[in-house]
Design an enzyme around this catalytic site. Sequence first.
Site, PDB file in Angstrom:
ATOM      1  N   LYS A  81      -7.232   6.962   0.566  1.00 54.21           N
ATOM      2  CA  LYS A  81      -6.486   5.887   1.242  1.00 54.21           C
ATOM      3  C   LYS A  81      -5.164   6.443   1.770  1.00 54.21           C
ATOM      4  O   LYS A  81      -4.420   7.097   1.032  1.00 54.21           O
ATOM      5  CB  LYS A  81      -6.174   4.759   0.258  1.00 54.21           C
ATOM      6  CG  LYS A  81      -6.905   3.457   0.524  1.00 54.21           C
ATOM      7  CD  LYS A  81      -6.364   2.377  -0.404  1.00 54.21           C
ATOM      8  CE  LYS A  81      -7.072   1.062  -0.205  1.00 54.21           C
ATOM      9  NZ  LYS A  81      -6.532  -0.005  -1.076  1.00 54.21           N
TER      10      LYS A  81
HETATM   11  O1  G3P Z   1      -6.624  -3.483  -1.411  1.00 52.58           O
HETATM   12  C1  G3P Z   1      -5.439  -4.084  -0.977  1.00 52.58           C
HETATM   13  C2  G3P Z   1      -5.147  -5.256  -1.846  1.00 52.58           C
HETATM   14  O2  G3P Z   1      -5.133  -4.870  -3.204  1.00 52.58           O
HETATM   15  C3  G3P Z   1      -3.839  -5.922  -1.507  1.00 52.58           C
HETATM   16  O3  G3P Z   1      -3.932  -7.201  -2.013  1.00 52.58           O
HETATM   17  O4  G3P Z   1      -3.075  -9.314  -2.985  1.00 52.58           O
HETATM   18  O5  G3P Z   1      -1.642  -7.229  -3.008  1.00 52.58           O
HETATM   19  O6  G3P Z   1      -2.097  -8.430  -0.851  1.00 52.58           O
HETATM   20  P1  G3P Z   1      -2.620  -8.085  -2.236  1.00 52.58           P
END
Ligand code: G3P
Length: 217
Positions: free
Chosen positions: A83
Amino acid sequence: MKFFVDTADTAEIRDLSETGLLDGVTTNPSLVKKSGRDFFEVIREIAALVPGPVSAETVATDHETMLAEGRKLAKLADNIAVKVPLTVDGLKTCKALTAEGVMVNVTLCFSATQALLAAKAGATFVSPFVGRLDDISSDGMELIADIKTIFGHYDFTTEILVASVRHPVHVLEAARIGADVATVPPQILRKLFQHPLTDRGLEAFLRDWRETGQSIL
Ligand code: G3P
């Protein structure tokens, strides 16, 4: 549509992988911190648990260091997707790692033009964060639809990996649009199986079956 689980919790990954419906895993530095575990150890364990792509994120911001980190992460297992952030250095690194045969997931995507650049850089996956756009009153799923339309005009191989999923409707809308992958937190992934009418219907079937006094085995 492929389902990835968005976590570094190996107990959750193990449990969900037993459904046979898990196509991969995404992690990020925040999820690794939440796991409380050694980064390399938990990524190796996850990659052994799930045969599909397992995203492990670089933490450098300059291309040279990010490339070195990506090469190190790619060696942890054959199914590692490195990533990188959607920055100039991230896309330089994406191009270089892709040329070396490494899967790359370009993350922190928030616009269709960013996604277009990730596809031009040869990304295996691009991860638009729908929940974080919704959080600021922007329409995350509209971005997914835009990217799907744009990618459809060209012969890009980059897969749209819907990330930052907040609820089952994000998954439903991603499928309606034709996104390639949704990466879903474990608690939301479990909700996809559930419906109160299924529970109620099964209860009635089993009650009626019990009253027949018969058995199958
Ligand atoms: O894979 C990306 C994800 O974990 C981000 O999610 O909820 O932190 O926006 P969030």
